[in-house]
Design a protein around this motif. Sequence first.
Motif, PDB file in Angstrom:
ATOM      1  N   GLU A  38       0.920  -1.004  -0.063  1.00 42.34           N
ATOM      2  CA  GLU A  38      -0.290  -0.095   0.068  1.00 42.34           C
ATOM      3  C   GLU A  38       0.711   1.216   0.051  1.00 42.34           C
ATOM      4  O   GLU A  38       1.339   1.730   0.917  1.00 42.34           O
ATOM      5  N   ASP A  39       1.274   1.635  -1.330  1.00 39.22           N
ATOM      6  CA  ASP A  39       1.917   2.990  -1.314  1.00 39.22           C
ATOM      7  C   ASP A  39       1.237   4.195  -1.203  1.00 39.22           C
ATOM      8  O   ASP A  39      -0.133   3.791  -1.175  1.00 39.22           O
ATOM      9  N   GLN A  40       1.456   5.464  -1.416  1.00 38.40           N
ATOM     10  CA  GLN A  40       0.726   6.480  -1.775  1.00 38.40           C
ATOM     11  C   GLN A  40       1.183   6.968  -3.014  1.00 38.40           C
ATOM     12  O   GLN A  40       2.429   7.334  -3.231  1.00 38.40           O
ATOM     13  N   PRO A  41       0.079   7.261  -3.924  1.00 39.90           N
ATOM     14  CA  PRO A  41      -1.416   7.110  -3.551  1.00 39.90           C
ATOM     15  C   PRO A  41      -1.904   5.633  -3.841  1.00 39.90           C
ATOM     16  O   PRO A  41      -2.900   5.637  -3.474  1.00 39.90           O
ATOM     17  N   ASP A  42      -1.079   5.148  -4.477  1.00 41.15           N
ATOM     18  CA  ASP A  42      -1.645   3.708  -5.276  1.00 41.15           C
ATOM     19  C   ASP A  42      -1.307   2.394  -4.543  1.00 41.15           C
ATOM     20  O   ASP A  42      -0.426   2.441  -3.272  1.00 41.15           O
ATOM     21  N   HIS A  63       2.019  -1.407 -10.959  1.00 41.93           N
ATOM     22  CA  HIS A  63       1.327  -0.422 -10.140  1.00 41.93           C
ATOM     23  C   HIS A  63      -0.376  -0.649 -10.288  1.00 41.93           C
ATOM     24  O   HIS A  63      -0.585  -0.720 -11.451  1.00 41.93           O
ATOM     25  N   ARG A  66      -5.407   3.259  -6.870  1.00 48.33           N
ATOM     26  CA  ARG A  66      -6.327   2.955  -5.648  1.00 48.33           C
ATOM     27  C   ARG A  66      -7.865   3.142  -6.290  1.00 48.33           C
ATOM     28  O   ARG A  66      -8.673   2.614  -5.394  1.00 48.33           O
ATOM     29  N   ARG A 120      -3.795   0.254   5.853  1.00 52.89           N
ATOM     30  CA  ARG A 120      -3.554   1.173   7.030  1.00 52.89           C
ATOM     31  C   ARG A 120      -4.400   1.673   7.638  1.00 52.89           C
ATOM     32  O   ARG A 120      -4.350   2.158   9.103  1.00 52.89           O
ATOM     33  N   ASP A 447      12.259   1.506   4.970  1.00 50.11           N
ATOM     34  CA  ASP A 447      11.969   2.942   4.847  1.00 50.11           C
ATOM     35  C   ASP A 447      13.360   3.348   4.633  1.00 50.11           C
ATOM     36  O   ASP A 447      14.436   3.020   5.175  1.00 50.11           O
ATOM     37  N   SER A 453       9.090  -1.201   6.250  1.00 55.47           N
ATOM     38  CA  SER A 453       7.727  -0.699   5.843  1.00 55.47           C
ATOM     39  C   SER A 453       6.853  -1.678   5.402  1.00 55.47           C
ATOM     40  O   SER A 453       5.725  -1.504   5.149  1.00 55.47           O
TER      41      SER A 453
END
Length: 496
Positions: A38-42, A63, A66, A120, A447, A453
């Motif tokens: 779960e990355d940001q934003p996807d 990738h 979201r 999260r 991280d 992470s």
Amino acid sequence: MTTTPGRRSIAVTFDDVGVVVEDHLAAGFRLALVACHEDQPDFRIIYVLLRAADDSRVELVLHVPRDQPQIPSLARMDYSIGRFEREIRDLYGITPVGHPLPRRLVRHGHWPTGWYPMLRGASASPAFDDDIGSFPFLEVEGDGVYEIPVGPVHAGLIEPGHFRFSVVGETILRMKARLWFVHRGVERLFEGRRPEDGIAIAERISGDTAVGHSVAFAMAVEEAAGVEVSDEDRRVRALLLELERIHNHVADLGALANDVGYGLVQSHALRLRESLLRLNAASTGHRLLRDGVTVGGARLLSLPDPGTVGSLVAEATDLAALTLGNATVRDRFTGTSVLSTASASRLGVLGYVARASGIDADARRDHPFVDLGPGFAVVVEQDGDVLSRFRVRVRELEVSAAVVTSLVEGLAGSAGSGRRTQVEGRGAGLGLVEGWRGLITHRIELDGTGAVSRAKVVDPSFFNWPALPVALADTIVPDFPLTNKSFNQSYAGNDL
């Protein structure tokens, strides 16, 4: 695409990931894991593929937006990929489009719809639904067919699992296993922790595999952080892995005999295992070999005496000969619950289950991290029955005793450095270890501060549990405990 010797990372898209995976499978690769991040934003999906012939490791990176959480299902080209896809859907809410078996895998019927525990933002304690029994079992119908439900609560001190048998007379037509009664969120527990604190979690993923999981975790962290481990410490780790293999195999030899009523062998096997556990405690301070592995190193309190190990293994092999010398026991083992080579290959099974079905695979040779000496050999049997799974264990005990001798001699009195490295920075690493049940895989991302992470853990039981119902087809009900023990998969290792 990035490339290092034996390691590649390839970016793929929704449209071409299937072609790329199929090409690699055709080139001799096998699936090790599929992980969601779960990355940001996807989201990011990682497919890890391994090839034993040259120790190649390939990561495919997909990738996923979201606002459109979907991946193409590759279940039809590889059975194991389909199970990882179902796991990802249950834990992250990402839909595998076109999956041939789209129902839940990890989350039971009473887990709330729309709650995905690895996200999260997911609440720690959701409101569970009232229905605690809604799991669709295929009903087998016909004259004389009846069902036998077993578990999930069992009479002995074992972990929960539900087994439903469709039976005619005593012959099993179909068995369905339902697991994930003890899902603990282990991978989530690693997140945000320092790697040195993660060792204790890794040791407890599956209690009988403390060394296997801690070594795999440490190796993944070390690769991610670029930490070099001395040959001395690698030898100590390999030694611990063999000690873990020995005490578990000895216990299984006795338990298999006990499951056909030969309790005398079980009594002596438990006596031998107790001696091995005391030897473990003298080596690391813990009967199950905890506390010997660190990030960056390894350390024993004292080296085990190879003569003692060899003597205990010799007694265990004598017990095995006594077991197979009993005509009734041998008859119960022979031809029981056959897992063919073709089925084992199709399902992607690992470890002694695979080797008993004629699959020549062992990470100690295929993905080595230390020279195990001239006594090491991969043990393979061909028939795929309980007898073959028993024999593989016996022969692996003899190999492990020889490896212990070689490793202790190579250490020349050293018990390891005990080095404890404080890692820093960002990176990703893969740890591959032949645990006593089979290949253990950890993929760790760090991280920028060096904290974990994301941790993806794969115990061999995740691959091997689906093979149990296949082997049980046309087996009689009284042989289920024997067959189950011959596989001896971990509930906890599967139910992360």
